[in-house]
Design an enzyme around this catalytic site. Structure first.
Site, PDB file in Angstrom:
ATOM      1  N   ASN A 164       0.798  -1.238   0.000  1.00  7.95           N
ATOM      2  CA  ASN A 164       0.000   0.000   0.000  1.00  7.95           C
ATOM      3  C   ASN A 164       0.830   1.288   0.000  1.00  7.95           C
ATOM      4  OD1 ASN A 164       0.687  -0.553   2.650  1.00  7.95           O
ATOM      5  ND2 ASN A 164      -1.268   0.112   3.499  1.00  7.95           N
ATOM      6  N   ARG A 172      11.073   3.136   5.792  1.00 11.04           N
ATOM      7  CA  ARG A 172      10.853   3.123   7.248  1.00 11.04           C
ATOM      8  C   ARG A 172      11.609   1.974   7.920  1.00 11.04           C
ATOM      9  NH1 ARG A 172       4.585   3.660   9.155  1.00 11.04           N
ATOM     10  NH2 ARG A 172       4.661   1.412   9.328  1.00 11.04           N
ATOM     11  N   ALA A 189       6.315  -6.475  -1.507  1.00 16.45           N
ATOM     12  CA  ALA A 189       5.050  -7.106  -1.898  1.00 16.45           C
ATOM     13  C   ALA A 189       5.091  -7.450  -3.387  1.00 16.45           C
ATOM     14  CB  ALA A 189       3.896  -6.162  -1.607  1.00 16.45           C
ATOM     15  N   GLY A 241       2.310  -5.725   7.460  1.00  9.34           N
ATOM     16  CA  GLY A 241       1.297  -6.403   6.660  1.00  9.34           C
ATOM     17  C   GLY A 241       0.103  -6.751   7.525  1.00  9.34           C
ATOM     18  N   GLU A 263       4.275  -4.628  12.348  1.00 11.97           N
ATOM     19  CA  GLU A 263       3.356  -3.510  12.072  1.00 11.97           C
ATOM     20  C   GLU A 263       2.174  -4.113  11.331  1.00 11.97           C
ATOM     21  OE1 GLU A 263       3.761  -0.418  13.010  1.00 11.97           O
ATOM     22  OE2 GLU A 263       5.857  -0.425  13.631  1.00 11.97           O
ATOM     23  N   LEU A 264       1.093  -4.349  12.065  1.00 16.07           N
ATOM     24  CA  LEU A 264       0.006  -5.162  11.493  1.00 16.07           C
ATOM     25  C   LEU A 264      -1.242  -4.315  11.184  1.00 16.07           C
ATOM     26  CD1 LEU A 264       0.576  -8.265  13.797  1.00 16.07           C
ATOM     27  CD2 LEU A 264       1.659  -7.700  11.614  1.00 16.07           C
ATOM     28  N   ARG A 291      -7.205   9.022   2.165  1.00 13.68           N
ATOM     29  CA  ARG A 291      -5.801   8.932   1.764  1.00 13.68           C
ATOM     30  C   ARG A 291      -5.536   7.500   1.323  1.00 13.68           C
ATOM     31  NH1 ARG A 291      -0.210   8.840   4.542  1.00 13.68           N
ATOM     32  NH2 ARG A 291      -1.247   7.615   6.123  1.00 13.68           N
ATOM     33  N   CYS A 297      -3.264   1.258   6.886  1.00 17.43           N
ATOM     34  CA  CYS A 297      -3.496   0.627   8.187  1.00 17.43           C
ATOM     35  C   CYS A 297      -4.064   1.631   9.184  1.00 17.43           C
ATOM     36  CB  CYS A 297      -2.192   0.059   8.713  1.00 17.43           C
ATOM     37  SG  CYS A 297      -0.873   1.284   8.680  1.00 17.43           S
ATOM     38  N   SER A 454       0.935  10.484  10.510  1.00 15.38           N
ATOM     39  CA  SER A 454       2.197   9.760  10.282  1.00 15.38           C
ATOM     40  C   SER A 454       3.323  10.768  10.050  1.00 15.38           C
ATOM     41  CB  SER A 454       2.076   8.860   9.053  1.00 15.38           C
ATOM     42  OG  SER A 454       1.078   7.911   9.273  1.00 15.38           O
ATOM     43  N   GLU A 471       8.251   2.171  14.540  1.00 19.03           N
ATOM     44  CA  GLU A 471       9.084   2.622  13.424  1.00 19.03           C
ATOM     45  C   GLU A 471       9.080   4.138  13.402  1.00 19.03           C
ATOM     46  OE1 GLU A 471       7.492   0.384  10.021  1.00 19.03           O
ATOM     47  OE2 GLU A 471       9.182  -0.979  10.285  1.00 19.03           O
TER      48      GLU A 471
HETATM   49  P1  NAP Z   1      -0.152  -9.167   3.640  1.00 24.07           P
HETATM   50  O1  NAP Z   1      -0.975  -9.973   2.731  1.00 24.07           O
HETATM   51  O2  NAP Z   1      -0.032  -9.577   5.044  1.00 24.07           O
HETATM   52  O3  NAP Z   1       1.282  -9.070   2.948  1.00 24.07           O
HETATM   53  C1  NAP Z   1       2.303  -8.274   3.472  1.00 24.07           C
HETATM   54  C2  NAP Z   1       3.636  -8.818   3.010  1.00 24.07           C
HETATM   55  O4  NAP Z   1       3.804 -10.127   3.553  1.00 24.07           O
HETATM   56  C3  NAP Z   1       3.753  -8.981   1.494  1.00 24.07           C
HETATM   57  O5  NAP Z   1       5.071  -8.729   1.110  1.00 24.07           O
HETATM   58  C4  NAP Z   1       3.401 -10.444   1.312  1.00 24.07           C
HETATM   59  O6  NAP Z   1       3.910 -11.024   0.150  1.00 24.07           O
HETATM   60  C5  NAP Z   1       4.062 -11.044   2.516  1.00 24.07           C
HETATM   61  N1  NAP Z   1       3.544 -12.373   2.877  1.00 24.07           N
HETATM   62  C6  NAP Z   1       2.304 -12.870   2.693  1.00 24.07           C
HETATM   63  N2  NAP Z   1       2.247 -14.139   3.164  1.00 24.07           N
HETATM   64  C7  NAP Z   1       3.472 -14.431   3.651  1.00 24.07           C
HETATM   65  C8  NAP Z   1       4.052 -15.585   4.276  1.00 24.07           C
HETATM   66  N3  NAP Z   1       3.348 -16.688   4.494  1.00 24.07           N
HETATM   67  N4  NAP Z   1       5.338 -15.529   4.645  1.00 24.07           N
HETATM   68  C9  NAP Z   1       6.077 -14.420   4.432  1.00 24.07           C
HETATM   69  N5  NAP Z   1       5.587 -13.290   3.854  1.00 24.07           N
HETATM   70  C10 NAP Z   1       4.305 -13.301   3.482  1.00 24.07           C
HETATM   71  O7  NAP Z   1      -0.639  -7.643   3.659  1.00 24.07           O
HETATM   72  P2  NAP Z   1      -0.918  -6.694   2.437  1.00 24.07           P
HETATM   73  O8  NAP Z   1      -2.233  -7.041   1.856  1.00 24.07           O
HETATM   74  O9  NAP Z   1       0.260  -6.620   1.531  1.00 24.07           O
HETATM   75  O10 NAP Z   1      -0.979  -5.272   3.157  1.00 24.07           O
HETATM   76  C11 NAP Z   1      -2.109  -4.798   3.762  1.00 24.07           C
HETATM   77  C12 NAP Z   1      -2.032  -5.055   5.259  1.00 24.07           C
HETATM   78  O11 NAP Z   1      -0.881  -4.413   5.783  1.00 24.07           O
HETATM   79  C13 NAP Z   1      -3.198  -4.458   6.013  1.00 24.07           C
HETATM   80  O12 NAP Z   1      -3.615  -5.342   6.996  1.00 24.07           O
HETATM   81  C14 NAP Z   1      -2.596  -3.200   6.621  1.00 24.07           C
HETATM   82  O13 NAP Z   1      -3.278  -2.737   7.763  1.00 24.07           O
HETATM   83  C15 NAP Z   1      -1.227  -3.653   6.929  1.00 24.07           C
HETATM   84  N6  NAP Z   1      -0.331  -2.503   7.079  1.00 24.07           N
HETATM   85  C16 NAP Z   1       0.112  -2.206   8.324  1.00 24.07           C
HETATM   86  C17 NAP Z   1       0.925  -1.098   8.503  1.00 24.07           C
HETATM   87  C18 NAP Z   1       1.419  -0.735   9.873  1.00 24.07           C
HETATM   88  O14 NAP Z   1       2.374   0.038   9.950  1.00 24.07           O
HETATM   89  N7  NAP Z   1       0.845  -1.228  10.947  1.00 24.07           N
HETATM   90  C19 NAP Z   1       1.299  -0.316   7.408  1.00 24.07           C
HETATM   91  C20 NAP Z   1       0.831  -0.664   6.148  1.00 24.07           C
HETATM   92  C21 NAP Z   1       0.016  -1.782   6.005  1.00 24.07           C
HETATM   93  P3  NAP Z   1       2.993 -11.118  -1.169  1.00 24.07           P
HETATM   94  O15 NAP Z   1       2.961  -9.745  -1.687  1.00 24.07           O
HETATM   95  O16 NAP Z   1       3.696 -12.040  -2.062  1.00 24.07           O
HETATM   96  O17 NAP Z   1       1.657 -11.629  -0.741  1.00 24.07           O
END
Ligand code: NAP
Length: 496
Positions: A164, A172, A189, A241, A263-264, A291, A297, A454, A471
């Site tokens: 995203n 970061r 990603a 993620g 950071e979930l 935004r 997140c 942020s 972070e």
């Molecule tokens: P995601 O599906 O959890 O993926 C995040 C990253 O993890 C990607 O690089 C993904 O690779 C990788 N991944 C997925 N499965 C994995 C596994 N089994 N082992 C190792 N890596 C793995 O999340 P997303 O859809 O990309 O991002 C959206 C999420 O991120 C939302 O929940 C959002 O709230 C969260 N987020 C949190 C923050 C924070 O600072 N708290 C900031 C931004 C986003 P692939 O791309 O290959 O699937």
């Protein structure tokens, strides 16, 4: 001759490295595997890049482990200056980075430029923090020992980033790791790896030694990172993620007692009290909700509004949402880009449909937009019943569900009724009330009369199932440092 938009895009894409970065070299994936990165506004392929497999992941960790000792010994100022040169380069090339993010992620160009400013600031901030990893020298209370503490880099890190914020989520993590003297394997990603590829090239040009940063885009995330997490040479994982993936990684990391930063996901409540400046609250709501098309997140996920101002707030908010213009992020008129893929758009619609079926009223929007790409109409839902699924899950789209409350206690109870604890927003003119509510909200970040908070200088991170670690800020560097204590015999012992 002035280049057309299509020519500019092609010229930029032609300059993005398409290989894996391992040990300072761009190379093909084992077996020559590649995957396509697409434009979510059109569904068309932008570029094919190398698709790392487990052997490539291991080679990346080999390179990071080999570079660690020498890198840890470099002067902090030297590491800071690499970051500073990278900051200057990213800032000078802001238009390029913004366009690349818009192409692969979909956000409007103006927002992408905002992310370049935000993301680059981590490079500048940590270029300054690199020289401030201080330990201490003191006496033990009874005077028999001197206590010396030394800050050391934790060692090779695995960094996993989401799609995203393609630049900011990378900077970061990478900037504090460089500042601390850690080497890295970055797995961006699969949906948006191109920005990381271009950024890695900037770091090399800024003087980052071979092997310090290794980049392995892949469509087999678990297969590539799983063995690394089990490898004793890896010393830390920093993940941004979703909560479900974070839980799995935490379980895996427990096997080697790996240091973790997580950071979930989030489910931010946005509270509007009866004494709020309603116009300011609507502006704040637009920023906190829209935004990144709601794909953040920290995005406001639930609007909790006092009964006395609910109608005024909802009507004004819906008017603003209605005035937004959907389109490809490269168009000047676009205020709202597409969602990242069909799956995300369909999930958003599923949540909206379920909310409407249980009694919510759409004030505007409520459906996917027609035509190519993965667009969803900006949507405001009134009268969403407490406990509805849309209030419990991350929407990650341009949808604002509104629920009414009657007093402070009810507002706090509703706000905290989630497993997440990342961000919250409170709008009130009463500072004491704002601070009081802040003390009761179970979140890591609070916007008080502010819809976007942020900032590289501030500690970012959540509580509850939104994760652990911070972070940015002074806290961000300590995530990549370990503290060694040296106990020194009393230097006065032989003077008695
Ligand atoms: P995601 O599906 O959890 O993926 C995040 C990253 O993890 C990607 O690089 C993904 O690779 C990788 N991944 C997925 N499965 C994995 C596994 N089994 N082992 C190792 N890596 C793995 O999340 P997303 O859809 O990309 O991002 C959206 C999420 O991120 C939302 O929940 C959002 O709230 C969260 N987020 C949190 C923050 C924070 O600072 N708290 C900031 C931004 C986003 P692939 O791309 O290959 O699937």
């Amino acid at each position: 001759m002035v280049a057309t938009i299509a020519e500019r895009e092609k010229e930029l894409l032609d300059r993005v490295p398409t290989g894996l970065l391992i040990g300072g070299e761009w190379r093909e994936a084992t077996g020559g595997a590649t995957f396509d990165v697409e434009d979510p506004a059109t569904g068309r392929t932008l570029l094919s890049i190398a698709d790392a497999g487990p052997e490539d992941g291991k080679a990346a960790l080999d390179a990071a482990a080999a570079a660690q000792e020498g890198w840890a010994r470099t002067a902090p100022r030297e590491r800071g200056e690499i970051l500073r040169r990278a900051f200057d380069a990213v800032t000078a090339r802001a238009d390029e980075f913004a366009l690349l993010m818009t192409l692969e992620m979909g956000k409007p160009l103006a927002e992408a430029k905002g992310e370049v400013t935000y993301g680059a600031e981590f490079l500048r901030w940590f270029s300054e923090e690199a020289v401030r990893a201080f330990g201490r020298y003191s006496s033990s209370p009874e005077g028999k020992l001197r206590v010396l503490t030394v800050k050391k880099p934790v060692g090779p890190c695995l960094l996993i980033t989401p799609w995203n914020f393609p630049l900011a989520m990378a900077t970061r993590k990478i900037a504090p790791a460089i500042a601390a003297g850690c080497t890295m394997v970055l797995k961006p990603a699969a949906l948006t790896p191109l920005t990381s590829q271009l950024f890695a090239q900037v770091l090399i040009e800024a003087g980052l030694p071979a092997g310090v940063l290794n980049v392995v885009p892949t469509t087999s995330a678990g297969k590539v990172t799983g063995p690394l997490i089990k490898d004793a040479r890896l010393r830390k994982i920093s993940f941004t993620g979703s909560t479900p993936v974070g839980r799995r990684l935490l379980a895996d990391a427990s096997e080697t007692v790996l240091r973790t930063s997580m950071e979930l996901g989030g489910n931010a409540p946005f509270l509007v009290f009866e004494d709020a400046d309603v116009d300011a609250a609507v502006e704040g709501a637009m920023a906190a909700k829209m935004r990144n098309m709601g794909e953040a997140c920290t995005a406001a996920n639930r609007f909790l509004v006092h009964r006395d101002v609910a109608e005024r707030f909802s009507t004004a908010f819906a008017e603003k949402m209605k005035a937004l213009t959907l389109g490809r992020g490269t168009e000047e008129s676009t205020t709202t880009g597409p969602l990242i893929d069909a799956k995300s758009r369909d999930k958003v619609h599923e949540l909206v449909t379920a909310a409407v079926e249980s009694g919510a009223t759409p004030l505007v929007g409520g459906a996917p937009a027609e035509g190519e790409g993965y667009f969803y109409q900006p949507t405001v839902l009134a009268d969403v019943p407490a406990g509805n699924r849309i209030l419990q899950e991350e929407i990650f789209g341009p949808v604002a569900p509104i629920t009414v409350f009657d007093d402070e206690d009810e507002a706090v109870r509703l706000a905290n009724a989630t497993e997440y604890g990342l961000a919250a927003y409170v709008f009130t003119k009463d500072l004491n009330r704002g601070l009081r509510i802040g003390e009761r909200l179970e979140v890591g970040l609070l916007g008080l009369n502010a819809g976007v908070i942020s900032n590289a200088s501030a500690p970012f991170g959540g509580v509850k199932q939104s994760g652990m670690g911070r972070e940015g800020g002074t806290e961000g560097l300590s995530e990549y440092l370990s503290t060694q204590y040296v106990g020194i015999a009393d230097p006065w012992a032989d003077q008695a």
